[in-house]
Design an enzyme around this catalytic site. Structure first.
Site, PDB file in Angstrom:
ATOM      1  N   SER A  48     -14.216 -29.688  15.589  1.00  0.00           N
ATOM      2  CA  SER A  48     -13.603 -29.501  16.965  1.00  0.00           C
ATOM      3  C   SER A  48     -14.751 -30.425  17.880  1.00  0.00           C
ATOM      4  O   SER A  48     -15.891 -30.720  18.595  1.00  0.00           O
ATOM      5  CB  SER A  48     -14.370 -28.095  17.543  1.00  0.00           C
ATOM      6  OG  SER A  48     -13.651 -28.388  18.982  1.00  0.00           O
ATOM      7  N   HIS A 106      -9.381 -30.006  16.610  1.00  0.00           N
ATOM      8  CA  HIS A 106      -9.043 -28.524  17.157  1.00  0.00           C
ATOM      9  C   HIS A 106      -9.682 -29.548  18.299  1.00  0.00           C
ATOM     10  O   HIS A 106     -10.669 -30.162  18.637  1.00  0.00           O
ATOM     11  CB  HIS A 106     -10.252 -28.070  16.757  1.00  0.00           C
ATOM     12  CG  HIS A 106     -10.088 -26.990  17.695  1.00  0.00           C
ATOM     13  ND1 HIS A 106      -9.120 -26.128  17.242  1.00  0.00           N
ATOM     14  CD2 HIS A 106     -10.644 -25.946  18.474  1.00  0.00           C
ATOM     15  CE1 HIS A 106      -8.916 -25.024  18.004  1.00  0.00           C
ATOM     16  NE2 HIS A 106     -10.242 -25.324  18.500  1.00  0.00           N
ATOM     17  N   ASP A 136      -9.786 -29.075  22.455  1.00  0.00           N
ATOM     18  CA  ASP A 136     -10.088 -28.081  23.193  1.00  0.00           C
ATOM     19  C   ASP A 136      -9.344 -27.857  24.861  1.00  0.00           C
ATOM     20  O   ASP A 136      -9.896 -28.654  25.538  1.00  0.00           O
ATOM     21  CB  ASP A 136     -10.956 -27.139  23.202  1.00  0.00           C
ATOM     22  CG  ASP A 136     -11.753 -26.259  22.485  1.00  0.00           C
ATOM     23  OD1 ASP A 136     -11.065 -25.289  21.874  1.00  0.00           O
ATOM     24  OD2 ASP A 136     -12.901 -26.481  21.695  1.00  0.00           O
ATOM     25  N   MET A 186      -9.246 -26.592  28.939  1.00  0.00           N
ATOM     26  CA  MET A 186      -9.475 -25.850  29.486  1.00  0.00           C
ATOM     27  C   MET A 186      -8.989 -26.092  31.357  1.00  0.00           C
ATOM     28  O   MET A 186      -9.189 -27.382  30.933  1.00  0.00           O
ATOM     29  CB  MET A 186     -11.183 -25.933  29.526  1.00  0.00           C
ATOM     30  CG  MET A 186     -11.528 -25.481  27.911  1.00  0.00           C
ATOM     31  SD  MET A 186     -13.639 -24.931  27.757  1.00  0.00           S
ATOM     32  CE  MET A 186     -13.950 -25.275  26.043  1.00  0.00           C
ATOM     33  N   HIS A 239      -5.979 -26.707  21.443  1.00  0.00           N
ATOM     34  CA  HIS A 239      -6.078 -25.153  22.106  1.00  0.00           C
ATOM     35  C   HIS A 239      -5.807 -24.637  23.244  1.00  0.00           C
ATOM     36  O   HIS A 239      -6.778 -25.289  23.912  1.00  0.00           O
ATOM     37  CB  HIS A 239      -7.786 -24.772  20.987  1.00  0.00           C
ATOM     38  CG  HIS A 239      -7.895 -22.971  21.233  1.00  0.00           C
ATOM     39  ND1 HIS A 239      -9.139 -22.564  21.614  1.00  0.00           N
ATOM     40  CD2 HIS A 239      -7.312 -21.710  22.411  1.00  0.00           C
ATOM     41  CE1 HIS A 239      -8.934 -21.536  21.868  1.00  0.00           C
ATOM     42  NE2 HIS A 239      -8.188 -21.121  22.586  1.00  0.00           N
ATOM     43  N   MET A 298      -6.768 -23.218  26.287  1.00  0.00           N
ATOM     44  CA  MET A 298      -7.242 -22.093  27.170  1.00  0.00           C
ATOM     45  C   MET A 298      -6.641 -22.060  29.052  1.00  0.00           C
ATOM     46  O   MET A 298      -7.487 -22.726  29.834  1.00  0.00           O
ATOM     47  CB  MET A 298      -8.973 -22.116  26.794  1.00  0.00           C
ATOM     48  CG  MET A 298      -9.293 -21.657  25.802  1.00  0.00           C
ATOM     49  SD  MET A 298     -10.669 -22.620  25.471  1.00  0.00           S
ATOM     50  CE  MET A 298     -10.401 -23.710  24.622  1.00  0.00           C
ATOM     51  N   MET A 347     -11.043 -15.884  18.078  1.00  0.00           N
ATOM     52  CA  MET A 347     -12.418 -16.307  18.763  1.00  0.00           C
ATOM     53  C   MET A 347     -13.719 -15.039  18.391  1.00  0.00           C
ATOM     54  O   MET A 347     -13.392 -14.150  18.601  1.00  0.00           O
ATOM     55  CB  MET A 347     -11.967 -16.242  20.583  1.00  0.00           C
ATOM     56  CG  MET A 347     -10.721 -17.407  20.932  1.00  0.00           C
ATOM     57  SD  MET A 347     -10.777 -18.658  20.414  1.00  0.00           S
ATOM     58  CE  MET A 347     -13.498 -19.119  21.164  1.00  0.00           C
ATOM     59  N   GLY A 361     -14.509 -21.200  26.119  1.00  0.00           N
ATOM     60  CA  GLY A 361     -14.736 -21.515  27.228  1.00  0.00           C
ATOM     61  C   GLY A 361     -15.867 -22.371  26.850  1.00  0.00           C
ATOM     62  O   GLY A 361     -16.036 -24.025  27.673  1.00  0.00           O
ATOM     63  N   GLY A 376     -18.984 -25.151  24.202  1.00  0.00           N
ATOM     64  CA  GLY A 376     -19.417 -25.019  22.909  1.00  0.00           C
ATOM     65  C   GLY A 376     -20.494 -24.347  22.839  1.00  0.00           C
ATOM     66  O   GLY A 376     -20.944 -24.093  23.169  1.00  0.00           O
ATOM     67  N   GLY A 377     -20.781 -25.030  21.617  1.00  0.00           N
ATOM     68  CA  GLY A 377     -22.913 -24.277  21.203  1.00  0.00           C
ATOM     69  C   GLY A 377     -22.967 -22.602  21.025  1.00  0.00           C
ATOM     70  O   GLY A 377     -24.585 -22.170  21.145  1.00  0.00           O
ATOM     71  N   ASP A 420     -12.291 -19.187  16.071  1.00  0.00           N
ATOM     72  CA  ASP A 420     -13.276 -20.635  16.513  1.00  0.00           C
ATOM     73  C   ASP A 420     -13.858 -19.490  17.057  1.00  0.00           C
ATOM     74  O   ASP A 420     -13.992 -18.928  18.316  1.00  0.00           O
ATOM     75  CB  ASP A 420     -12.083 -20.488  17.079  1.00  0.00           C
ATOM     76  CG  ASP A 420     -12.662 -21.682  18.348  1.00  0.00           C
ATOM     77  OD1 ASP A 420     -13.406 -22.663  18.386  1.00  0.00           O
ATOM     78  OD2 ASP A 420     -11.326 -22.139  19.468  1.00  0.00           O
ATOM     79  N   GLY A 421     -15.245 -20.472  16.892  1.00  0.00           N
ATOM     80  CA  GLY A 421     -16.655 -20.118  17.998  1.00  0.00           C
ATOM     81  C   GLY A 421     -17.681 -19.954  17.193  1.00  0.00           C
ATOM     82  O   GLY A 421     -17.748 -18.471  16.188  1.00  0.00           O
ATOM     83  N   GLY A 422     -18.877 -20.558  16.827  1.00  0.00           N
ATOM     84  CA  GLY A 422     -20.211 -20.495  16.044  1.00  0.00           C
ATOM     85  C   GLY A 422     -19.918 -19.934  15.077  1.00  0.00           C
ATOM     86  O   GLY A 422     -21.005 -19.535  14.203  1.00  0.00           O
ATOM     87  N   GLY A 462     -17.211 -27.186  16.068  1.00  0.00           N
ATOM     88  CA  GLY A 462     -17.065 -27.823  17.014  1.00  0.00           C
ATOM     89  C   GLY A 462     -19.808 -28.193  16.415  1.00  0.00           C
ATOM     90  O   GLY A 462     -19.837 -29.377  15.819  1.00  0.00           O
TER      91      GLY A 462
HETATM   92  C1  DX5 Z   1     -14.520 -22.687  22.736  1.00  0.00           C
HETATM   93  C2  DX5 Z   1     -14.005 -23.148  21.160  1.00  0.00           C
HETATM   94  C3  DX5 Z   1     -14.105 -23.873  20.268  1.00  0.00           C
HETATM   95  C4  DX5 Z   1     -15.229 -24.233  20.360  1.00  0.00           C
HETATM   96  C5  DX5 Z   1     -16.178 -24.004  19.130  1.00  0.00           C
HETATM   97  O1  DX5 Z   1     -14.098 -22.081  24.162  1.00  0.00           O
HETATM   98  O2  DX5 Z   1     -12.231 -22.979  21.639  1.00  0.00           O
HETATM   99  O3  DX5 Z   1     -13.147 -24.351  20.009  1.00  0.00           O
HETATM  100  O4  DX5 Z   1     -15.785 -26.253  20.314  1.00  0.00           O
HETATM  101  O5  DX5 Z   1     -17.564 -24.275  19.166  1.00  0.00           O
HETATM  102  P1  DX5 Z   1     -18.641 -24.459  18.469  1.00  0.00           P
HETATM  103  O6  DX5 Z   1     -18.474 -24.195  17.340  1.00  0.00           O
HETATM  104  O7  DX5 Z   1     -19.577 -24.992  18.919  1.00  0.00           O
HETATM  105  O8  DX5 Z   1     -19.206 -23.459  19.071  1.00  0.00           O
HETATM  106 ZN    ZN Z   2     -10.820 -23.816  20.035  1.00  0.00          ZN
END
Ligand code: DX5
Ligand code: ZN
Length: 223
Positions: free
Chosen positions: A8, A33, A35, A37, A66, A68, A137, A142, A144-145, A176-178, A198
């Site tokens: 990501s 990927h 993102d 937003m 993606h 959002m 999700m 919103g 990363g991390g 997606d996420g964590g 990501g």
């Molecule tokens: C969050 C995004 C993710 C994000 C994931 O809203 O949709 O794609 O990049 O980041 P990590 O892998 O750091 O959780």
């Molecule tokens: Zn995403």
């Protein structure tokens, strides 16, 4: 079924996005990927069609975009023209979701639907036959991390079971996420064949090694 690893770009150094896109491809990522937003659907603003177009120029791997966005229907054409391979909208968006998914396919792009962590699997009913990808999700979208939400795992299994029951064994179910080396196997064990990562991949000292490890461990765990 192969396991797809999607780095990501949100976690990359924003001053070096071209290099980061190339890095993901060189490291063996299956798709990039991106993102998008709008600061309304989620409380953050990230990148737009110009970044997707930049990635299209830099890499040959598929671009998983993606959205959002509260009103993704208004942007299908622009992201299709920018070079998106997949457009993933949210089921929680404020638009005619089935019509938007049809518009995505009509634009020659793979349609995907995204569910926030708290959104039940039943919300897929009206759109299940319209999508090639389901993005689950495992953080609130919103940023990363964030930490992986394990309580979403049963929903991933429910999506895979629904896909099998309805004769859709090739449906891509992506998390997606964590996602990192610790959480990836659990995603696959519950039926996910795609993993967005990501922070874990862009902060890794050797992205290629971690992609290989993540793919191998997830493939071994794939339900
Ligand atoms: C969050 C995004 C993710 C994000 C994931 O809203 O949709 O794609 O990049 O980041 P990590 O892998 O750091 O959780
Ligand atoms: Zn995403």
């Amino acid at each position: 079924m192969n396991v797809l690893i999607l780095p990501s770009l949100l976690a990359a150094d924003v001053g070096h996005l071209e290099a980061a896109a190339r890095q993901a491809e060189r490291a063996g990522g299956d798709a990039l990927h991106l993102d998008i937003m709008d600061g309304v659907f989620v409380p953050n603003i990230s990148m737009g069609p110009a970044v997707v177009a930049m990635a299209k120029r830099c890499v040959t791997m598929p671009l998983s975009v993606h959205l959002m966005l509260l009103h993704p229907d208004q942007y299908v054409r622009r992201f299709a023209e920018a070079g998106a391979t997949s457009l993933l909208i949210h089921i929680e968006a404020a638009c005619d979701v089935p019509a938007t998914l049809r518009a995505i396919r009509d634009a020659g792009v793979r349609p995907g639907i995204t569910l926030n962590p708290g959104t039940p699997v039943e919300r897929l009913d009206p759109v299940f036959d319209l999508v090639d990808e389901v993005l689950c999700m495992t953080v609130e979208p919103g940023y990363g991390g964030q930490s992986f939400m394990h309580d979403v795992l049963p929903k991933i299994r429910a999506v895979r079971e629904r896909a099998r029951r309805t004769g859709r064994p090739d449906l891509d179910i992506i998390v997606d996420g964590g996602v990192d080396l610790t959480t990836a196997p659990a995603c696959a064990r519950h039926g996910a064949n795609g993993l967005v990562a990501g922070t874990a991949l862009y902060k890794a000292p050797d992205m290629a090694a971690d992609i290989r490890t993540m793919r191998a461990q997830a493939a071994a765990a794939l339900a």
